[in-house]
Enzyme design. Structure first.
Site, short mmCIF file in Angstrom:
data_model
loop_
_atom_site.label_atom_id
_atom_site.label_comp_id
_atom_site.label_asym_id
_atom_site.label_seq_id
_atom_site.Cartn_x
_atom_site.Cartn_y
_atom_site.Cartn_z
N ARG A 27 -1.76 -10.08 -21.36
CA ARG A 27 -1.56 -9.79 -19.93
C ARG A 27 -0.61 -8.61 -19.75
O ARG A 27 -1.03 -7.51 -19.40
CB ARG A 27 -1.03 -11.06 -19.24
CG ARG A 27 -1.08 -11.03 -17.72
CD ARG A 27 0.00 -10.20 -17.05
NE ARG A 27 1.36 -10.61 -17.37
CZ ARG A 27 2.44 -9.92 -17.01
NH1 ARG A 27 2.32 -8.79 -16.33
NH2 ARG A 27 3.67 -10.35 -17.35
N HIS A 221 11.67 -5.95 -21.88
CA HIS A 221 10.92 -4.75 -22.27
C HIS A 221 11.86 -3.91 -23.14
O HIS A 221 13.09 -4.01 -23.03
CB HIS A 221 10.44 -3.99 -21.03
CG HIS A 221 9.26 -4.68 -20.38
ND1 HIS A 221 7.97 -4.24 -20.53
CD2 HIS A 221 9.19 -5.80 -19.62
CE1 HIS A 221 7.15 -5.06 -19.87
NE2 HIS A 221 7.87 -6.02 -19.31
N CYS A 252 4.64 -2.04 -17.21
CA CYS A 252 4.22 -2.52 -15.90
C CYS A 252 3.63 -1.36 -15.11
O CYS A 252 4.24 -0.30 -15.03
CB CYS A 252 5.40 -3.13 -15.16
SG CYS A 252 4.99 -3.62 -13.47
P1 HMG Z 1 -2.12 -6.47 -0.48
O1 HMG Z 1 -2.90 -5.20 -0.51
O2 HMG Z 1 -0.82 -6.48 0.26
O3 HMG Z 1 -2.90 -7.76 0.01
O4 HMG Z 1 -1.84 -6.88 -2.00
P2 HMG Z 1 -4.27 -8.03 0.72
O5 HMG Z 1 -4.26 -9.49 1.01
O6 HMG Z 1 -4.45 -7.05 1.85
O7 HMG Z 1 -5.39 -7.74 -0.40
C1 HMG Z 1 -5.84 -6.46 -0.76
C2 HMG Z 1 -7.20 -6.59 -1.43
O8 HMG Z 1 -7.05 -7.34 -2.63
C3 HMG Z 1 -8.21 -7.37 -0.59
O9 HMG Z 1 -9.50 -6.86 -0.94
C4 HMG Z 1 -8.08 -8.77 -1.11
O10 HMG Z 1 -9.27 -9.52 -0.91
C5 HMG Z 1 -7.84 -8.54 -2.57
P3 HMG Z 1 -10.35 -5.96 0.10
O11 HMG Z 1 -10.49 -6.78 1.34
O12 HMG Z 1 -9.48 -4.73 0.35
O13 HMG Z 1 -11.61 -5.69 -0.65
N1 HMG Z 1 -7.05 -9.61 -3.20
C6 HMG Z 1 -7.38 -10.18 -4.35
N2 HMG Z 1 -8.40 -10.02 -5.21
C7 HMG Z 1 -8.43 -10.80 -6.31
N3 HMG Z 1 -7.48 -11.72 -6.60
C8 HMG Z 1 -6.44 -11.91 -5.77
C9 HMG Z 1 -6.35 -11.13 -4.60
N4 HMG Z 1 -5.47 -11.07 -3.61
C10 HMG Z 1 -5.90 -10.14 -2.74
N5 HMG Z 1 -5.50 -12.81 -6.08
C11 HMG Z 1 -1.29 -8.40 -3.76
C12 HMG Z 1 -1.01 -7.96 -2.33
C13 HMG Z 1 -0.19 -9.37 -4.18
C14 HMG Z 1 -2.64 -9.08 -3.84
C15 HMG Z 1 -1.28 -7.14 -4.65
O14 HMG Z 1 -0.10 -6.43 -4.41
C16 HMG Z 1 -1.39 -7.46 -6.11
O15 HMG Z 1 -2.41 -7.96 -6.57
N6 HMG Z 1 -0.32 -7.15 -6.89
C17 HMG Z 1 -0.29 -7.43 -8.29
C18 HMG Z 1 0.62 -6.51 -8.99
C19 HMG Z 1 0.69 -6.86 -10.44
O16 HMG Z 1 -0.13 -7.57 -10.98
N7 HMG Z 1 1.74 -6.31 -11.12
C20 HMG Z 1 1.93 -6.54 -12.50
C21 HMG Z 1 2.32 -7.94 -12.84
S1 HMG Z 1 4.04 -8.27 -12.57
C22 HMG Z 1 4.79 -7.72 -14.02
O17 HMG Z 1 4.17 -7.11 -14.85
C23 HMG Z 1 6.23 -8.07 -14.21
C24 HMG Z 1 6.45 -9.17 -15.25
O18 HMG Z 1 5.90 -8.81 -16.50
C25 HMG Z 1 7.95 -9.39 -15.42
C26 HMG Z 1 8.69 -8.07 -15.68
O19 HMG Z 1 8.54 -7.47 -16.75
O20 HMG Z 1 9.37 -7.64 -14.75
C27 HMG Z 1 5.82 -10.49 -14.82
MG MG Z 2 6.86 -7.57 -17.99
#
Ligand code: HMG
Ligand code: MG
Length: 319
Positions: A27, A221, A252
């Site tokens: 992931r 990281h 990220c």
């Molecule tokens: P948004 O644009 O504010 O929300 O995103 P929305 O509700 O308007 O959704 C936008 C579009 O995404 C829509 O599609 C939704 O249907 C779709 P459209 O109508 O435009 O065709 N959508 C989804 N599709 C599939 N699965 C879903 C989903 N939700 C909405 N679950 C949202 C808000 C949270 C969804 C977005 O910002 C997002 O997905 N962010 C994810 C970011 C991410 O994954 N970052 C990396 C992981 S975190 C990380 O790496 C840190 C960590 O490792 C710890 C560290 O190191 O710090 C954990």
């Molecule tokens: Mg991370």
């Protein structure tokens, strides 16, 4: 010295005897890859890691594919992996839609992910910290009702790429909110790898005042090369759960310049040397790291992995 117990190491006497490593390579490691990695390769990676003895593997994310295209095949990956009974397969779920995907995909654990930094929360999940917690309330409730484990991951506990310094108070605040949501485990993450060992000791010690130390984990990281000393500092404070990525994969997508997690092989090499049990076969992890590095055409980011591979090749040549 291999095989000696922790007691032999004087000043390091108080280290935990056993550590759980959560392998996050499939992931966190792959999410920022620009070239689409095939579902088949992701599945093969997870299967190899399951065989190597990890008790917890973070497989994928049920997030918006517009935000993180690399994780767009989450359902297919979850449907295709070979599961082992004792392994916890985790997935990231930012909202209820993600949770539905996780339940359909038969995940064992879901991860809600927030931040100790307002600026990072906005960039990563498009909302404030307070809004994210409100959004997680129904996710946490539904996860518990479905009998799933719940983990909370907190980004930027040691510094933020957008706002710079992050106070210990804001880390403690989000830990307390995640605790209220019923998290079984909470990750203290150094998203951009800027923390140093003294800071890690301070944050972990303070965090252990608001959440049980045995359920806190360290997610480091390695951008500034500080991850191993930071893990050692966290171990000395009593943390016994760490996240790492095979071959040091990753970064990220919403933290520009941040490199991968600390390499699993390097962490295992250190823990093995300290006589700390993990139940994981380092040689199989090295083979998995070699496999994925070749598949994505990148240099293997694990120094222990590279050294041990070179040694094996040298022995192979002399035979
Ligand atoms: P948004 O644009 O504010 O929300 O995103 P929305 O509700 O308007 O959704 C936008 C579009 O995404 C829509 O599609 C939704 O249907 C779709 P459209 O109508 O435009 O065709 N959508 C989804 N599709 C599939 N699965 C879903 C989903 N939700 C909405 N679950 C949202 C808000 C949270 C969804 C977005 O910002 C997002 O997905 N962010 C994810 C970011 C991410 O994954 N970052 C990396 C992981 S975190 C990380 O790496 C840190 C960590 O490792 C710890 C560290 O190191 O710090 C954990
Ligand atoms: Mg991370």
């Amino acid at each position: 010295m291999m095989g000696d117990t922790v007691e032999s190491y004087g000043a390091l006497k108080s280290l935990p005897k056993r550590v759980k490593i959560v392998e996050v390579g499939p992931r966190d490691g792959l999410q920022a890859e620009k070239t689409q990695v095939s579902t088949q390769v992701k599945v093969e990676l997870v299967n190899r890691l399951s065989s190597a003895g990890f008790e917890n593997i973070e497989v994928t994310s049920f997030v918006s594919p517009k935000w993180v295209p690399q994780m767009g095949d989450a359902a297919d990956v979850m449907a295709s992996i070979n599961r082992r009974d004792r392994v916890i397969y985790s997935v990231l779920t930012p909202n209820l839609r993600g949770l539905e995907g996780a339940i359909e995909g038969r995940a064992d654990e879901v991860v809600i992910f927030g931040a100790a930094s307002e600026a990072f929360s906005q960039r990563n999940i498009n909302c404030s910290i307070a809004e994210s917690v409100s959004r997680f309330v129904p996710v946490a409730k539904a996860a518990k009702e479905a009998g799933l484990r719940l983990r909370g991951s907190i980004s930027c506990c040691f510094g933020c790429p957008y706002q710079g310094e992050v106070s210990v108070a804001s880390v403690l605040d989000i830990i307390a909110r995640f605790a209220e949501l019923g998290c079984d485990e909470i990750d203290i993450a150094d998203t951009i790898g800027v923390g140093t060992a003294g800071q890690v000791s301070d944050v972990v010690r303070a965090a252990s005042g608001v959440f049980p130390i045995e359920r806190l984990s360290g997610h480091f990281h390695d951008t500034y090369g500080q991850a191993l000393p930071n893990i050692l500092a966290a171990l000395q404070e009593g943390i016994s759960i760490f996240h790492s990525s095979v071959a040091g994969l990753g970064g990220c997508p919403y933290a520009r310049g941040a490199t991968g997690n600390v390499a699993t092989e390097d962490v295992l090499y250190m823990l093995n040397g300290l006589g700390i049990e993990t139940g994981i076969d380092l040689n199989q992890v090295i083979a998995a790291g070699d496999f994925i590095s070749q598949q994505i055409n990148k240099a293997n980011g694990s120094r222990a992995g590279r050294a041990l591979l070179a040694r094996t090749e040298a022995i192979g040549c002399s035979n």
